[in-house]
Design a protein around this motif. Sequence first.
Motif, PDB file in Angstrom:
ATOM      1  N   PHE A  15       0.778  -1.057  -0.057  1.00 61.18           N
ATOM      2  CA  PHE A  15      -0.276   0.029   0.144  1.00 61.18           C
ATOM      3  C   PHE A  15       0.799   1.278  -0.036  1.00 61.18           C
ATOM      4  O   PHE A  15       1.515   1.527   0.967  1.00 61.18           O
ATOM      5  CB  PHE A  15      -1.042  -0.012   1.042  1.00 61.18           C
ATOM      6  CG  PHE A  15      -1.741   1.259   1.417  1.00 61.18           C
ATOM      7  CD1 PHE A  15      -2.883   1.430   0.513  1.00 61.18           C
ATOM      8  CD2 PHE A  15      -1.594   2.110   2.352  1.00 61.18           C
ATOM      9  CE1 PHE A  15      -3.810   2.501   0.532  1.00 61.18           C
ATOM     10  CE2 PHE A  15      -2.375   3.200   2.568  1.00 61.18           C
ATOM     11  CZ  PHE A  15      -3.439   3.297   1.470  1.00 61.18           C
ATOM     12  N   LYS A  16       0.914   2.013  -1.004  1.00 54.83           N
ATOM     13  CA  LYS A  16       1.650   3.080  -1.225  1.00 54.83           C
ATOM     14  C   LYS A  16       0.691   4.321  -1.724  1.00 54.83           C
ATOM     15  O   LYS A  16       0.421   4.394  -3.116  1.00 54.83           O
ATOM     16  CB  LYS A  16       2.766   2.959  -1.943  1.00 54.83           C
ATOM     17  CG  LYS A  16       3.721   2.057  -1.627  1.00 54.83           C
ATOM     18  CD  LYS A  16       5.006   1.699  -2.324  1.00 54.83           C
ATOM     19  CE  LYS A  16       6.222   0.863  -1.476  1.00 54.83           C
ATOM     20  NZ  LYS A  16       5.798  -0.456  -1.561  1.00 54.83           N
ATOM     21  N   PHE A  17       0.429   5.193  -0.966  1.00 55.27           N
ATOM     22  CA  PHE A  17      -0.376   6.311  -1.537  1.00 55.27           C
ATOM     23  C   PHE A  17       0.110   7.504  -1.076  1.00 55.27           C
ATOM     24  O   PHE A  17       0.653   7.857   0.207  1.00 55.27           O
ATOM     25  CB  PHE A  17      -1.692   6.634  -0.857  1.00 55.27           C
ATOM     26  CG  PHE A  17      -2.712   5.934  -1.627  1.00 55.27           C
ATOM     27  CD1 PHE A  17      -4.009   6.737  -1.902  1.00 55.27           C
ATOM     28  CD2 PHE A  17      -2.549   4.720  -2.568  1.00 55.27           C
ATOM     29  CE1 PHE A  17      -5.141   5.975  -3.032  1.00 55.27           C
ATOM     30  CE2 PHE A  17      -3.646   4.037  -3.287  1.00 55.27           C
ATOM     31  CZ  PHE A  17      -4.649   4.886  -3.546  1.00 55.27           C
ATOM     32  N   HIS A  39       0.005  12.083  -0.542  1.00 56.44           N
ATOM     33  CA  HIS A  39      -1.038  13.132  -0.012  1.00 56.44           C
ATOM     34  C   HIS A  39      -2.095  13.309  -1.001  1.00 56.44           C
ATOM     35  O   HIS A  39      -3.025  13.765  -1.118  1.00 56.44           O
ATOM     36  CB  HIS A  39      -0.418  14.039   0.895  1.00 56.44           C
ATOM     37  CG  HIS A  39       0.138  13.749   2.251  1.00 56.44           C
ATOM     38  ND1 HIS A  39      -0.757  13.274   3.168  1.00 56.44           N
ATOM     39  CD2 HIS A  39       1.262  13.726   2.707  1.00 56.44           C
ATOM     40  CE1 HIS A  39      -0.080  12.809   4.243  1.00 56.44           C
ATOM     41  NE2 HIS A  39       1.108  13.068   3.997  1.00 56.44           N
ATOM     42  N   GLU A  40      -1.409  13.855  -2.214  1.00 58.56           N
ATOM     43  CA  GLU A  40      -1.922  14.011  -3.298  1.00 58.56           C
ATOM     44  C   GLU A  40      -3.061  13.222  -3.943  1.00 58.56           C
ATOM     45  O   GLU A  40      -4.091  13.285  -4.191  1.00 58.56           O
ATOM     46  CB  GLU A  40      -1.110  14.419  -4.568  1.00 58.56           C
ATOM     47  CG  GLU A  40      -0.126  15.521  -4.390  1.00 58.56           C
ATOM     48  CD  GLU A  40       0.643  16.100  -5.478  1.00 58.56           C
ATOM     49  OE1 GLU A  40       0.712  15.193  -6.510  1.00 58.56           O
ATOM     50  OE2 GLU A  40       1.527  16.868  -5.537  1.00 58.56           O
ATOM     51  N   ASP A  41      -2.676  11.815  -3.819  1.00 59.82           N
ATOM     52  CA  ASP A  41      -3.592  10.774  -4.279  1.00 59.82           C
ATOM     53  C   ASP A  41      -4.805  10.678  -3.386  1.00 59.82           C
ATOM     54  O   ASP A  41      -5.874  10.818  -3.692  1.00 59.82           O
ATOM     55  CB  ASP A  41      -2.899   9.545  -4.236  1.00 59.82           C
ATOM     56  CG  ASP A  41      -1.782   9.227  -5.360  1.00 59.82           C
ATOM     57  OD1 ASP A  41      -2.012   9.964  -6.452  1.00 59.82           O
ATOM     58  OD2 ASP A  41      -0.858   8.659  -5.029  1.00 59.82           O
ATOM     59  N   LEU A  42      -4.560  10.844  -1.973  1.00 55.79           N
ATOM     60  CA  LEU A  42      -5.709  10.804  -0.895  1.00 55.79           C
ATOM     61  C   LEU A  42      -6.543  12.076  -1.184  1.00 55.79           C
ATOM     62  O   LEU A  42      -7.803  11.908  -1.054  1.00 55.79           O
ATOM     63  CB  LEU A  42      -5.157  10.990   0.514  1.00 55.79           C
ATOM     64  CG  LEU A  42      -4.272   9.586   0.669  1.00 55.79           C
ATOM     65  CD1 LEU A  42      -3.632   9.751   2.203  1.00 55.79           C
ATOM     66  CD2 LEU A  42      -5.055   8.414   0.815  1.00 55.79           C
ATOM     67  N   ASP A  43      -5.806  13.182  -1.510  1.00 52.10           N
ATOM     68  CA  ASP A  43      -6.575  14.441  -1.535  1.00 52.10           C
ATOM     69  C   ASP A  43      -7.657  14.383  -2.875  1.00 52.10           C
ATOM     70  O   ASP A  43      -8.755  14.773  -2.930  1.00 52.10           O
ATOM     71  CB  ASP A  43      -5.866  15.525  -1.701  1.00 52.10           C
ATOM     72  CG  ASP A  43      -5.182  16.082  -0.519  1.00 52.10           C
ATOM     73  OD1 ASP A  43      -5.621  15.722   0.432  1.00 52.10           O
ATOM     74  OD2 ASP A  43      -4.142  16.861  -0.598  1.00 52.10           O
ATOM     75  N   ILE A  76      -9.483   7.680   2.537  1.00 52.74           N
ATOM     76  CA  ILE A  76      -8.807   6.438   2.550  1.00 52.74           C
ATOM     77  C   ILE A  76      -7.966   6.635   3.906  1.00 52.74           C
ATOM     78  O   ILE A  76      -7.370   7.548   3.773  1.00 52.74           O
ATOM     79  CB  ILE A  76      -8.054   6.185   1.338  1.00 52.74           C
ATOM     80  CG1 ILE A  76      -9.021   6.148   0.285  1.00 52.74           C
ATOM     81  CG2 ILE A  76      -7.266   4.890   1.562  1.00 52.74           C
ATOM     82  CD1 ILE A  76      -8.226   5.691  -1.082  1.00 52.74           C
ATOM     83  N   TYR A  77      -7.783   5.815   4.852  1.00 50.72           N
ATOM     84  CA  TYR A  77      -7.182   5.770   6.117  1.00 50.72           C
ATOM     85  C   TYR A  77      -6.406   4.508   6.099  1.00 50.72           C
ATOM     86  O   TYR A  77      -6.518   3.332   5.628  1.00 50.72           O
ATOM     87  CB  TYR A  77      -7.812   5.926   7.054  1.00 50.72           C
ATOM     88  CG  TYR A  77      -8.747   7.387   7.280  1.00 50.72           C
ATOM     89  CD1 TYR A  77      -8.253   8.347   7.662  1.00 50.72           C
ATOM     90  CD2 TYR A  77     -10.032   7.258   6.757  1.00 50.72           C
ATOM     91  CE1 TYR A  77      -8.989   9.413   7.574  1.00 50.72           C
ATOM     92  CE2 TYR A  77     -10.744   8.365   6.646  1.00 50.72           C
ATOM     93  CZ  TYR A  77     -10.205   9.462   7.112  1.00 50.72           C
ATOM     94  OH  TYR A  77     -10.919  10.487   7.156  1.00 50.72           O
ATOM     95  N   PHE A  78      -5.053   4.645   6.501  1.00 48.12           N
ATOM     96  CA  PHE A  78      -4.066   3.473   6.642  1.00 48.12           C
ATOM     97  C   PHE A  78      -4.255   3.185   8.143  1.00 48.12           C
ATOM     98  O   PHE A  78      -4.320   3.931   9.197  1.00 48.12           O
ATOM     99  CB  PHE A  78      -2.659   3.831   6.408  1.00 48.12           C
ATOM    100  CG  PHE A  78      -1.594   2.922   6.805  1.00 48.12           C
ATOM    101  CD1 PHE A  78      -1.402   1.803   6.364  1.00 48.12           C
ATOM    102  CD2 PHE A  78      -0.868   3.254   7.945  1.00 48.12           C
ATOM    103  CE1 PHE A  78      -0.759   0.708   6.653  1.00 48.12           C
ATOM    104  CE2 PHE A  78       0.301   2.259   8.456  1.00 48.12           C
ATOM    105  CZ  PHE A  78       0.100   1.017   7.742  1.00 48.12           C
ATOM    106  N   GLN A  79      -4.424   1.827   8.694  1.00 44.79           N
ATOM    107  CA  GLN A  79      -4.386   1.217   9.702  1.00 44.79           C
ATOM    108  C   GLN A  79      -3.384   0.720  10.319  1.00 44.79           C
ATOM    109  O   GLN A  79      -2.562  -0.204   9.809  1.00 44.79           O
ATOM    110  CB  GLN A  79      -5.783   0.151   9.862  1.00 44.79           C
ATOM    111  CG  GLN A  79      -5.494  -0.891  11.329  1.00 44.79           C
ATOM    112  CD  GLN A  79      -6.753  -1.809  11.177  1.00 44.79           C
ATOM    113  OE1 GLN A  79      -7.507  -1.903  10.248  1.00 44.79           O
ATOM    114  NE2 GLN A  79      -6.291  -2.774  12.013  1.00 44.79           N
ATOM    115  N   GLU A  80      -2.742   1.322  11.548  1.00 43.84           N
ATOM    116  CA  GLU A  80      -1.676   0.593  12.193  1.00 43.84           C
ATOM    117  C   GLU A  80      -2.010  -0.732  12.681  1.00 43.84           C
ATOM    118  O   GLU A  80      -2.989  -0.861  13.665  1.00 43.84           O
ATOM    119  CB  GLU A  80      -1.035   1.462  13.335  1.00 43.84           C
ATOM    120  CG  GLU A  80      -0.665   2.967  12.798  1.00 43.84           C
ATOM    121  CD  GLU A  80       0.697   2.798  11.967  1.00 43.84           C
ATOM    122  OE1 GLU A  80       1.210   1.661  12.156  1.00 43.84           O
ATOM    123  OE2 GLU A  80       1.117   3.819  11.238  1.00 43.84           O
TER     124      GLU A  80
END
Length: 275
Positions: free
Chosen positions: A50-52, A54-58, A67-71
């Motif tokens: 999983f590689k995103f 900030h521009e992709d997320l925006d 979209i959120y990454f879970q620790e």
Amino acid sequence: MSSNGCYLLSLCFSCDDLNYKKAIEQSLLVLSEEKSVCSVIIVQNLHGTFKFDHEDLDLYREKRIFIYFQEGKGLSRSRNLGLEKSKSNYVWILDGDVEFDIPIVSKLIFSLRNRSEKKSTLSIKIKCTECNKPYKNYKNKKMIKKSDFLKISSIEMIIAKAEQEKREVWFDEKLGLGAKYKGTEEVDFLLRFHGNDKDSHEFLDLFPAKHTCLGENRSRPEINIFYARGALLKKIGGLESVAIFIYWGVKFSFRWKNASIFFMLYEGYRHGLPD
């Protein structure tokens, strides 16, 4: 659009880094038709792919996909993060591999928007992706007893967000895939959420989604899941829980050829889940 935030409904996906793209694709199908819906996608980076940035997320946020990454691992942890991040009247709990029937989803949205009687939780019905038949034998028209919650799968659950915040009930992170006890998290949530208030749940006669039903896609359950099932029966209580205990013990002991299933059910029924 919503008294509890921006939207009427959040599609709340729990994914890993191999299936989150399908969740995005399915979300776009719904969001293009329904402006009162958003998508909240929680991704566990289990395989390191999983590689995103900030521009992709925006860019996705502009399309109402958050979209959120879970620790760390854990399906219940993912569900809780999704509930926390959802800003909507209702939250539909979903897995990353579901497929939507868009016209039926639109009927669901219409039902949620025009409800005369407010319910704290609802459940829909789903079909099998492979055969387009009902995923299970759906009989219930109304909630009659607490054990009826045993028949509800997580991806059938729709939760009223304001009630969830008011009651402060979350998924138990000891339960579910990636946790010690790999299952029963949805029923445990519903039993704690409702207590004796079973009448505030409603079964909807709608099939807005599909999910795989192939047996080979399901792994053999670990033995400690039966401890968790016994703990569920302890919460239900009464003579019916004893009857279900015997039924499950016979059924699963024969199915999996493991007599210790009876013992694990008994231990869970006797002690309940540890704190």
